[in-house]
Design an enzyme around this catalytic site. Sequence first.
Site, short mmCIF file in Angstrom:
data_model
loop_
_atom_site.label_atom_id
_atom_site.label_comp_id
_atom_site.label_asym_id
_atom_site.label_seq_id
_atom_site.Cartn_x
_atom_site.Cartn_y
_atom_site.Cartn_z
N GLY A 220 10.37 -9.40 7.05
CA GLY A 220 9.98 -9.12 8.44
C GLY A 220 10.30 -10.21 9.43
O GLY A 220 10.12 -10.01 10.64
N GLU A 261 10.15 -12.03 1.21
CA GLU A 261 11.34 -11.20 0.92
C GLU A 261 12.16 -10.95 2.18
O GLU A 261 12.28 -9.81 2.63
CB GLU A 261 10.88 -9.84 0.36
CG GLU A 261 10.01 -9.92 -0.87
CD GLU A 261 9.43 -8.56 -1.27
OE1 GLU A 261 9.34 -7.66 -0.41
OE2 GLU A 261 9.08 -8.43 -2.44
N PRO A 262 12.71 -11.99 2.77
CA PRO A 262 13.44 -11.79 4.03
C PRO A 262 14.79 -11.10 3.82
O PRO A 262 15.49 -11.38 2.85
CB PRO A 262 13.65 -13.22 4.53
CG PRO A 262 13.63 -14.06 3.30
CD PRO A 262 12.72 -13.38 2.31
N GLY A 263 15.12 -10.22 4.73
CA GLY A 263 16.43 -9.58 4.74
C GLY A 263 17.15 -9.98 6.03
O GLY A 263 18.14 -10.70 6.01
N ARG A 300 22.71 1.14 13.31
CA ARG A 300 21.45 0.68 13.93
C ARG A 300 21.29 1.09 15.40
O ARG A 300 20.20 1.50 15.80
CB ARG A 300 21.27 -0.83 13.75
CG ARG A 300 21.24 -1.26 12.27
CD ARG A 300 20.82 -2.70 12.06
NE ARG A 300 19.41 -2.89 12.32
CZ ARG A 300 18.92 -3.39 13.40
NH1 ARG A 300 19.72 -3.82 14.36
NH2 ARG A 300 17.63 -3.50 13.57
N CYS A 330 33.09 12.29 15.47
CA CYS A 330 32.93 13.50 16.26
C CYS A 330 31.47 13.78 16.56
O CYS A 330 30.91 14.75 16.04
CB CYS A 330 33.52 14.65 15.45
SG CYS A 330 34.89 15.38 16.29
N1 LLP Z 1 10.47 -6.20 1.50
C1 LLP Z 1 10.27 -4.87 1.54
C2 LLP Z 1 9.36 -4.24 0.58
C3 LLP Z 1 10.93 -4.11 2.51
O1 LLP Z 1 10.73 -2.79 2.57
C4 LLP Z 1 11.82 -4.73 3.41
C5 LLP Z 1 12.54 -3.95 4.40
C6 LLP Z 1 12.01 -6.12 3.30
C7 LLP Z 1 11.31 -6.82 2.33
C8 LLP Z 1 12.95 -6.89 4.20
O2 LLP Z 1 12.58 -6.82 5.53
P1 LLP Z 1 13.36 -7.72 6.63
O3 LLP Z 1 13.07 -9.16 6.33
O4 LLP Z 1 14.78 -7.43 6.51
O5 LLP Z 1 12.80 -7.30 7.93
N2 LLP Z 1 16.97 -0.75 8.31
C9 LLP Z 1 16.01 -1.37 9.23
C10 LLP Z 1 15.06 -2.28 8.53
C11 LLP Z 1 14.33 -1.56 7.42
C12 LLP Z 1 13.80 -2.49 6.43
C13 LLP Z 1 13.26 -1.79 5.23
N3 LLP Z 1 12.54 -2.68 4.40
C14 LLP Z 1 16.79 -2.07 10.33
O6 LLP Z 1 18.01 -2.05 10.33
O7 LLP Z 1 16.18 -2.63 11.24
#
Ligand code: LLP
Length: 406
Positions: A220, A261-263, A300, A330
């Site tokens: 997050g 768990e950063p993405g 996005r 399209c």
């Molecule tokens: N852990 C869990 C259990 C999650 O469901 C997620 C994201 C993360 C970690 C990583 O979250 P982050 O650090 O990336 O915010 N597709 C959307 C974001 C959906 C994320 C789903 N889960 C977007 O493009 O904004």
Amino acid sequence: MLSRDFLLNLAKEYGTPLYVYDGDMVVARYRDLFGFIPYSKLKVCCAMKANYNPGLLALLRDAGASLDTVSPGEVIMALKLGFPKEKIIYTANNMTDAEFEQVLATGVTMNIGSLSRLKKISVSHPGISLCLRFNPDVCDGDHAKTMTGGDLTKFGILLEAVEEVKSIVRAGKLKIIGLHEHTGSGLQRAESVYQSMENLMNIATPENFPDLEFLDFGGGFKVPYKPDEARIDYVAMGKEITRRFEAFTARYGRKLDMLFEPGKYIFAEAGYLLTEVNTIKHNRSRVIVGCNSGFPQLIRPVLYDAYHNIENLSNPNGAGKIYDVCGNICETGDRFAEQRLLPEIREYDILSIQNAGAYCYSMGGVYNLRAMPTEVVVSGKKVTYLRKGLTSEELCNQILSEGKLL
Ligand code: LLP
């Protein structure tokens, strides 16, 4: 930030559309977090759903990273890339019995987010070790579709069900080694991070869960997408996170591991989607720029109304004009930016769509039978990993070979 000339050269060499990832930035972001959060037993599980590019994951593996996975496919890929099973957490989401068995057999840590699944496990696999995902009951995120806390979402076990959880755990002699929560993506308020932590730490007592080895507070961490957007003070946030967690471990009586768990934080700013302009159309009220990528390759803006900054690499100092930047699909909604002020765009200019490192390629598809682009990972100014996109011919052959008339 990769320079304009460097990106233009890559576009020339590999063609467009092209995904470019700055591998050094990804590793730096992973390492940053240990500076921000000065807790000795911190583990950073990078969210592979944000970007599963094998070249990037290999860099993270070599840097010592752990991984957050959400499907059997992600677990298989992580293991094939050489991540040890001890460094992988699998956060199940509405999984089937077969998926449960498949992932359990790999030995990764299973994170269970429903009472229904927990009950089934207590009967079928008594005595096993698990992590439990709770719903932190805090709503935050950068869009309604990226908030995962609260009553309206499908994620996690409600905090008030803790007594029921305990009785299922007791009946199945299960060992609960971790508790988990994830509040949402792109959290807007530091307070939400703290509140979710407190809500989880409140139920993480030795009386409720005596065997805990870790607490996992999900992902997050937000990054700026707009040029004028402020960057969060992660030094201050990391200190506060550490202070609160240390107070918790003192209460619990043992120094547990702290997981995040950063993405987006790890990947978002390291990615660029390069696309070439092929058509400019002057409608009555809008100038429409048409380029050779589209929403299946970066969804996005369409899905979340997300803002992705765009640079005109070929004409950075052109006079500002207002454009709709559209793709080659399209669909009317196939737009990367609407009414955006950009340096004058000409046909054959190369545009760079920024912050394309997280949830862009990984959410992609082949709608309109357009193959996903080539991806390159850059490290120390060199391309260190190349994943070639399919040609249209190859994509069609692949699809045709997957099926047969019965
Ligand atoms: N852990 C869990 C259990 C999650 O469901 C997620 C994201 C993360 C970690 C990583 O979250 P982050 O650090 O990336 O915010 N597709 C959307 C974001 C959906 C994320 C789903 N889960 C977007 O493009 O904004």
